[in-house]
Design a protein around this motif. Structure first.
Motif, PDB file in Angstrom:
ATOM      1  N   SER A 168       0.834  -1.198   0.000  1.00 48.80           N
ATOM      2  CA  SER A 168       0.000   0.000   0.000  1.00 48.80           C
ATOM      3  C   SER A 168       0.869   1.248   0.000  1.00 48.80           C
ATOM      4  N   ILE A 169       0.221   2.364  -0.375  1.00 49.91           N
ATOM      5  CA  ILE A 169       0.886   3.665  -0.406  1.00 49.91           C
ATOM      6  C   ILE A 169       0.003   4.655   0.357  1.00 49.91           C
ATOM      7  N   ARG A 170       0.619   5.506   1.160  1.00 52.04           N
ATOM      8  CA  ARG A 170      -0.110   6.555   1.883  1.00 52.04           C
ATOM      9  C   ARG A 170       0.678   7.849   1.718  1.00 52.04           C
ATOM     10  N   ILE A 171       0.035   8.845   1.093  1.00 51.44           N
ATOM     11  CA  ILE A 171       0.720  10.095   0.772  1.00 51.44           C
ATOM     12  C   ILE A 171      -0.016  11.254   1.422  1.00 51.44           C
ATOM     13  N   THR A 172       0.735  12.089   2.160  1.00 57.63           N
ATOM     14  CA  THR A 172       0.162  13.261   2.824  1.00 57.63           C
ATOM     15  C   THR A 172       0.866  14.502   2.309  1.00 57.63           C
ATOM     16  N   PRO A 173       0.172  15.375   1.572  1.00 56.51           N
ATOM     17  CA  PRO A 173       0.820  16.591   1.068  1.00 56.51           C
ATOM     18  C   PRO A 173       0.917  17.663   2.145  1.00 56.51           C
ATOM     19  N   ASP A 174       1.935  18.504   2.048  1.00 59.63           N
ATOM     20  CA  ASP A 174       2.107  19.649   2.942  1.00 59.63           C
ATOM     21  C   ASP A 174       2.590  20.810   2.079  1.00 59.63           C
ATOM     22  N   ILE A 175       1.651  21.639   1.607  1.00 60.16           N
ATOM     23  CA  ILE A 175       2.024  22.695   0.667  1.00 60.16           C
ATOM     24  C   ILE A 175       2.821  23.796   1.357  1.00 60.16           C
ATOM     25  N   ASP A 176       2.596  23.998   2.645  1.00 61.48           N
ATOM     26  CA  ASP A 176       3.322  25.053   3.354  1.00 61.48           C
ATOM     27  C   ASP A 176       4.818  24.732   3.442  1.00 61.48           C
ATOM     28  N   LYS A 177       5.132  23.447   3.611  1.00 59.65           N
ATOM     29  CA  LYS A 177       6.533  23.031   3.678  1.00 59.65           C
ATOM     30  C   LYS A 177       7.066  22.571   2.319  1.00 59.65           C
ATOM     31  N   GLN A 178       6.199  22.631   1.298  1.00 58.12           N
ATOM     32  CA  GLN A 178       6.572  22.230  -0.061  1.00 58.12           C
ATOM     33  C   GLN A 178       7.132  20.805  -0.089  1.00 58.12           C
ATOM     34  N   GLN A 179       6.347  19.913   0.484  1.00 60.04           N
ATOM     35  CA  GLN A 179       6.758  18.518   0.540  1.00 60.04           C
ATOM     36  C   GLN A 179       5.540  17.613   0.673  1.00 60.04           C
ATOM     37  N   ALA A 180       5.773  16.346   0.472  1.00 59.68           N
ATOM     38  CA  ALA A 180       4.757  15.330   0.725  1.00 59.68           C
ATOM     39  C   ALA A 180       5.428  14.176   1.453  1.00 59.68           C
ATOM     40  N   ILE A 181       4.715  13.590   2.394  1.00 56.71           N
ATOM     41  CA  ILE A 181       5.242  12.458   3.150  1.00 56.71           C
ATOM     42  C   ILE A 181       4.598  11.182   2.624  1.00 56.71           C
ATOM     43  N   ALA A 182       5.421  10.215   2.258  1.00 61.27           N
ATOM     44  CA  ALA A 182       4.922   8.956   1.705  1.00 61.27           C
ATOM     45  C   ALA A 182       5.277   7.800   2.642  1.00 61.27           C
ATOM     46  N   HIS A 183       4.269   7.022   2.990  1.00 62.81           N
ATOM     47  CA  HIS A 183       4.471   5.787   3.746  1.00 62.81           C
ATOM     48  C   HIS A 183       4.199   4.616   2.796  1.00 62.81           C
ATOM     49  N   ILE A 184       5.205   3.801   2.570  1.00 64.94           N
ATOM     50  CA  ILE A 184       5.079   2.667   1.655  1.00 64.94           C
ATOM     51  C   ILE A 184       5.130   1.386   2.478  1.00 64.94           C
ATOM     52  N   ALA A 185       4.014   0.647   2.462  1.00 67.27           N
ATOM     53  CA  ALA A 185       3.982  -0.630   3.186  1.00 67.27           C
ATOM     54  C   ALA A 185       4.442  -1.747   2.257  1.00 67.27           C
ATOM     55  N   VAL A 186       5.398  -2.527   2.725  1.00 68.46           N
ATOM     56  CA  VAL A 186       5.930  -3.651   1.958  1.00 68.46           C
ATOM     57  C   VAL A 186       5.600  -4.934   2.703  1.00 68.46           C
ATOM     58  N   LYS A 187       5.156  -5.939   1.977  1.00 70.96           N
ATOM     59  CA  LYS A 187       4.779  -7.216   2.590  1.00 70.96           C
ATOM     60  C   LYS A 187       5.627  -8.339   2.022  1.00 70.96           C
ATOM     61  N   ASP A 188       6.131  -9.136   2.910  1.00 66.98           N
ATOM     62  CA  ASP A 188       6.861 -10.343   2.513  1.00 66.98           C
ATOM     63  C   ASP A 188       5.971 -11.535   2.861  1.00 66.98           C
ATOM     64  N   SER A 189       5.641 -12.323   1.875  1.00 67.43           N
ATOM     65  CA  SER A 189       4.736 -13.445   2.091  1.00 67.43           C
ATOM     66  C   SER A 189       5.336 -14.540   2.945  1.00 67.43           C
ATOM     67  N   LYS A 190       6.657 -14.522   3.101  1.00 63.85           N
ATOM     68  CA  LYS A 190       7.312 -15.614   3.822  1.00 63.85           C
ATOM     69  C   LYS A 190       7.872 -15.191   5.178  1.00 63.85           C
ATOM     70  N   SER A 191       8.261 -13.919   5.310  1.00 64.38           N
ATOM     71  CA  SER A 191       8.833 -13.484   6.581  1.00 64.38           C
ATOM     72  C   SER A 191       8.612 -11.987   6.752  1.00 64.38           C
ATOM     73  N   SER A 192       8.922 -11.495   7.943  1.00 64.01           N
ATOM     74  CA  SER A 192       8.781 -10.072   8.214  1.00 64.01           C
ATOM     75  C   SER A 192      10.100  -9.330   8.056  1.00 64.01           C
ATOM     76  N   ASP A 193      11.123 -10.034   7.614  1.00 62.73           N
ATOM     77  CA  ASP A 193      12.459  -9.438   7.482  1.00 62.73           C
ATOM     78  C   ASP A 193      12.570  -8.733   6.132  1.00 62.73           C
ATOM     79  N   LEU A 194      12.661  -7.407   6.160  1.00 59.99           N
ATOM     80  CA  LEU A 194      12.760  -6.626   4.930  1.00 59.99           C
ATOM     81  C   LEU A 194      14.178  -6.070   4.734  1.00 59.99           C
ATOM     82  N   SER A 195      15.125  -6.579   5.501  1.00 55.00           N
ATOM     83  CA  SER A 195      16.503  -6.083   5.365  1.00 55.00           C
ATOM     84  C   SER A 195      17.008  -6.372   3.952  1.00 55.00           C
ATOM     85  N   GLY A 196      17.719  -5.424   3.409  1.00 60.57           N
ATOM     86  CA  GLY A 196      18.229  -5.561   2.049  1.00 60.57           C
ATOM     87  C   GLY A 196      17.315  -4.964   0.999  1.00 60.57           C
TER      88      GLY A 196
END
Length: 892
Positions: A224-252
């Motif tokens: 999933s993707i979650r994007i929050t714009p902030d025009i006053d700071k001229q930026q947007a914050i993006a939260h990207i959820a990543v899922k591993d079907s086999k484990s919770s280890d996302l290192s690398g």
């Protein structure tokens, strides 16, 4: 956003991909069920290519398959297991109650709806997964693949996804979906869908009503993707959820986000998976209804220099807030500028698809229509739409107030379901820049814990305005129907509803003043009605288009005055007629606009300027303009005399005759119409015949009687049997109800008209003798007992209470009074309304007292007094019983 050409190409390629494997194996028998008006898009529905557009524009992948099309279905009892056979074909994703489903059958709360569909296993690489997506299924769905249960989802408006990989088999795969939908009889949020009429509500939409599709992803993928714009700071914050079907280890794993303006790169950021990303947007091009600019976003999941997964998305840079204007008044500000939200209340119903638009072009049309009429805001009323509706709103430029779907019932289960689904709604729709306002409650429908829930929404999404309660104060014709001591607590908005004419909400510190609903001018257009037998309806009656223009202009002139006094928003009810309501600016089938769009737009411009892009964004909008409602009745009669007698004309002429109380001509025209019908058993024909049939000799009587005898016929509603039995009572039974009736003759008449059960006939007999007893006619109480005792426990509490009280007042016979005691006991056991239960106990106590059972009577009367504090009659009876005085009339 993808530029127009690239968007069309990408989604077009995706659409082309889907039409290969998914649909060819299912049967092709399908046709639109008749009996309702249709939209112009109904004829474009193709069972081999149903809603083929990519369903999730916020997260686009090329590898997907659309499973829409012809499935098999069957309706079973709620206790049934997996079915062994199916009843026929249904076109997914149109609700089973809709004409476009090809079925058009209702589902009861104690029934299950089953679907079955076969598909070929797609080619999967090593470590790839197959995700099965459901856009929305109302309400509870359990999914099986090749006999293996994949999971259950509750919630009629939210997406859900199941991993189908482990249940796949080579070649053909069998997908089965079990659905339970109690509509308004369960804990589920259901909007304006009802199984039984409750005010102004609409036909349910049960089962699958949004696109079903499959998607191939790697074992570790972007979830999933979650994007929050902030025009006053001229930026947007993006939260990207990543899922591993086999484990919770996302290192690398690394996530790379690239923001683009067309082909021009704006910014790139690279960070470890799971970390929030800060997208720098220098001098951002802001999104607004005037200029709905969207940035493209590419998201890549990378490991060891190789792209493991990639999705394409978009976002808009915009800000919505309550700020003070130059006079210090709290207003709605968009992008730090005061923007009046000139809106309309869109309920998202379709005459042919109910909850589901016939095509994507139809879905888009509703937003284009609002734009063409000069609105810059849509309040999406207690319904969550498919993602593509919000995608079109994002691209066209339309501010959206998004309602939560009202709680199903006032129970712990109902509250829990409402809160779970509301949280999912916010997460599901979070990225759409068009949505500026969350609306929690509407007119106290299911309202509870308002302060807690309002603050919870604000905490969950501080980037938007929260309207904690739209219409918590409701005015109709200047009368306050819904007073509230602590309205809008925790809310950013003070919101009133006022019908038909506008009014302002009170000024409150820190809150914008809005008019959440008003208007509702009724203008029925002949030939474009959901049910031409229903009288036209609007909040202030029905008028012609010229009168509507005058009234609407007056309303908008009032809005301008209110806006100058501090009003920040208005929501007109409504853009389109819906079923029994003819108070739309357009007809339900979207064919007729009741005033020219240019006139509506110019009227609106008195309050707020028309959006700068309305011409470019409404090129596809078209509708015929209504000139008048109906021709004069005398002119229609002249047309008939001149030889016009086609079927549609005769139906319309019959209704006009009824409106003009011309019984003789109504009978003539209806008889001609009925004799012309090729299929009188279609639902809309049966309803018409029921309306015009008043005696056994009418041509419609035999048709109605035959409709009841046709086995399994879905088009014989209970109202038809009631009408038939009422006619039989009037024509054949009433004359038998003498002072000493022969009940065998009454039963013989009922037997002659099987399969009618005669319940209404016997009930009318009871009512006749009940009235006779009230008039002290001879033998009336005896006949009342005889008539009423022919029934089992089918009657409601009120009926038993009425019978018992009548015998209490009119009879002195012990056996009749003892029978009345039985009825009063039934009334007590059946009554569920706390305000009426005291009356049933009072009846029971008085009967016992009249029979001489004083002690028991006093016990019951004491309960009645306690249940009805302030009822002087019940209290007086209690005092008389204690003194030993008669409580019945004519005691001396």
């Amino acid at each position: 956003m993808f530029q127009k050409e690239r968007t069309s190409l990408l989604l077009g390629l995706c659409s082309a991909f889907i039409t290969t494997a998914a649909m060819a194996q299912e049967p092709t028998t399908w046709h639109i069920q008749q009996g309702t008006i249709l939209t112009r898009w109904a004829e474009q529905v193709n069972p081999t290519k149903v809603l083929p557009e990519y369903p999730r524009p916020q997260m686009v992948r090329p590898q997907w398959q659309n499973l829409n099309g012809l499935w098999q279905y069957v309706i079973t009892d709620k206790t049934s297991g997996l079915p062994e056979s199916y009843a026929g074909n249904i076109l997914v994703p149109y609700p089973i109650e809709s004409a476009l489903s090809g079925v058009k059958k209702p589902i009861k709360a104690n029934e299950l709806l089953w679907y079955k569909h076969n598909f070929e296993k797609p080619a999967l690489k090593t470590d790839e997964r197959l995700l099965l997506h459901f856009g929305a299924v109302d309400f509870e769905a359990t999914v099986y693949l090749n006999g293996k249960e994949l999971g259950t989802h509750r919630g009629g408006y939210q997406h859900f996804t199941l991993d189908a990989t482990n249940a796949l088999q080579s070649g053909k795969n069998e997908l089965v979906v079990k659905v339970w939908d109690p509509t308004d009889l369960g804990p589920n949020p259901h909007g304006k869908q009802v199984l039984s009429p409750q005010g102004i509500m609409y036909t349910p939409s049960s089962g699958i009503w949004q696109t079903v599709w499959m998607e191939t992803v790697p074992s570790t993928f972007i979830e999933s993707i979650r994007i929050t714009p902030d025009i006053d700071k001229q930026q947007a914050i993006a939260h990207i959820a990543v899922k591993d079907s086999k484990s919770s280890d996302l290192s690398g794993y690394t996530v790379v986000l690239t923001t683009k303006n067309g082909s021009k790169m704006v910014s790139t950021v690279k960070l470890p998976a799971g970390k929030p990303a800060l997208l720098s947007i220098a001098n951002p091009h802001l999104w607004s209804p005037d200029d709905p600019f969207l940035y493209d976003l590419e998201v890549k999941l990378v490991k060891n220099g190789k792209v493991a997964d990639e999705v394409k998305s978009y976002f808009g840079m915009r800000k919505i807030a309550i700020q003070k204007d130059e006079k210090g008044r709290d207003r709605i500000f968009l992008n730090n500028q005061y923007t009046f939200n000139l809106g309309t209340l869109d309920q998202g119903f379709w005459p042919d698809g109910l909850y589901t638009a016939p095509t994507d072009a139809a879905l888009k049309f509703d937003i284009e229509a609002a734009k063409a009429m000069g609105f810059n805001t849509i309040r999406k009323h207690i319904k969550i739409e498919p993602d593509r509706w919000y995608y079109h709103a994002d691209k066209i430029g339309m501010l959206v107030w998004q309602d939560m779907v009202n709680p199903g019932n006032d129970t712990q289960d109902g509250h829990a379901e409402f809160e779970k689904e509301s949280a999912e709604n916010i997460a599901q729709l979070y990225n759409h820049p068009c949505i500026t306002t969350w609306v929690l409650f509407n007119e106290k429908w299911g309202q509870y814990d308002q302060e807690r829930l309002t603050r919870w929404i604000k905490q969950t999404d501080p980037s938007r305005i929260v309207n904690g309660h739209s219409g918590e104060m409701l005015y109709v014709n200047d009368l306050l129907r819904s007073p509230s001591p602590n309205a809008w607590i925790g809310s950013d908005i003070a919101d009133v509803h006022s019908y038909p004419f506008p009014r302002n909400a009170p000024a409150m510190p820190g809150k914008a003043r809005v008019l959440g609903e008003f208007g509702g001018i009724g203008v029925p257009i002949e030939g474009h009605l959901w049910n031409d037998l229903q009288a036209g309806w609007g909040y202030d009656g029905v008028v012609t288009p010229p009168i509507m223009q005058k009234q609407y202009t007056q309303m908008v002139d009032s809005l301008k005055v209110l806006e100058q006094e501090g009003l920040s928003a208005s929501i007109y009810t409504q853009p389109f007629d819906v079923e029994s309501e003819q108070n739309g600016l357009m007809t339900y089938d979207r064919a007729i606009i009741k005033l020219p769009a240019a006139i509506i737009r110019n009227i609106h411009a008195r309050v707020w300027p028309v959006t700068k892009n309305y011409l470019a964004s409404t090129k596809a909008f078209s509708a015929a303009v209504a000139d008048t409602i109906n021709k004069d009745y005398a002119a229609r009669l002249q047309e008939y005399k001149s030889g016009k007698n086609d079927s549609a004309f005769l139906r319309s002429l019959t209704l006009l005759a009824l409106q003009n109380k011309d019984a003789v001509n109504a009978a003539r025209f209806s008889a001609e119409y009925i004799n012309k019908l090729k299929n009188p058993f279609q639902e809309n024909n049966l309803i018409f015949i029921e309306r015009v049939t008043t005696k056994r000799t009418d041509p419609g009587f035999s048709i109605l009687e035959k409709s009841v005898s046709i086995a399994g016929m879905a088009n014989s509603p209970r109202s038809i049997t009631a009408k038939l039995e009422t006619i039989i009572f009037d024509d054949e039974v009433k004359s038998l109800l003498t002072e000493k009736p022969d009940w065998n003759k009454v039963e013989a008449v009922i037997h002659q008209h099987q399969p009618l059960e005669g319940e209404m006939i016997r009930g009318l007999c009871v009512i006749r003798y009940l009235n006779a007893a009230s008039r002290d006619q001879q033998n009336a109480t005896q006949n009342l007992v005889e008539a009423a005792t022919r029934y089992d426990d089918r009657y409601h509490a009120g009926a038993y209470n009425d019978w018992a009280w009548t015998l209490f007042e009119k009879s002195n016979k012990k056996e009749e009074l003892e029978k009345a005691v039985e009825w009063s006991q039934k009334a007590i056991s059946k009554e569920t309304d706390q305000f009426r239960v005291a009356s049933t106990m009072d009846t029971h106590a008085n009967l016992l007292y009249k029979l001489g059972n004083k002690q028991e009577a006093l016990q019951w009367q004491e309960k009645a007094v306690a249940a009805s504090p302030g009822d002087t009659e019940i209290k007086d009876n209690f005092e008389k019983m204690k003194r030993g005085e008669p409580t019945w009339p004519n005691a001396n």
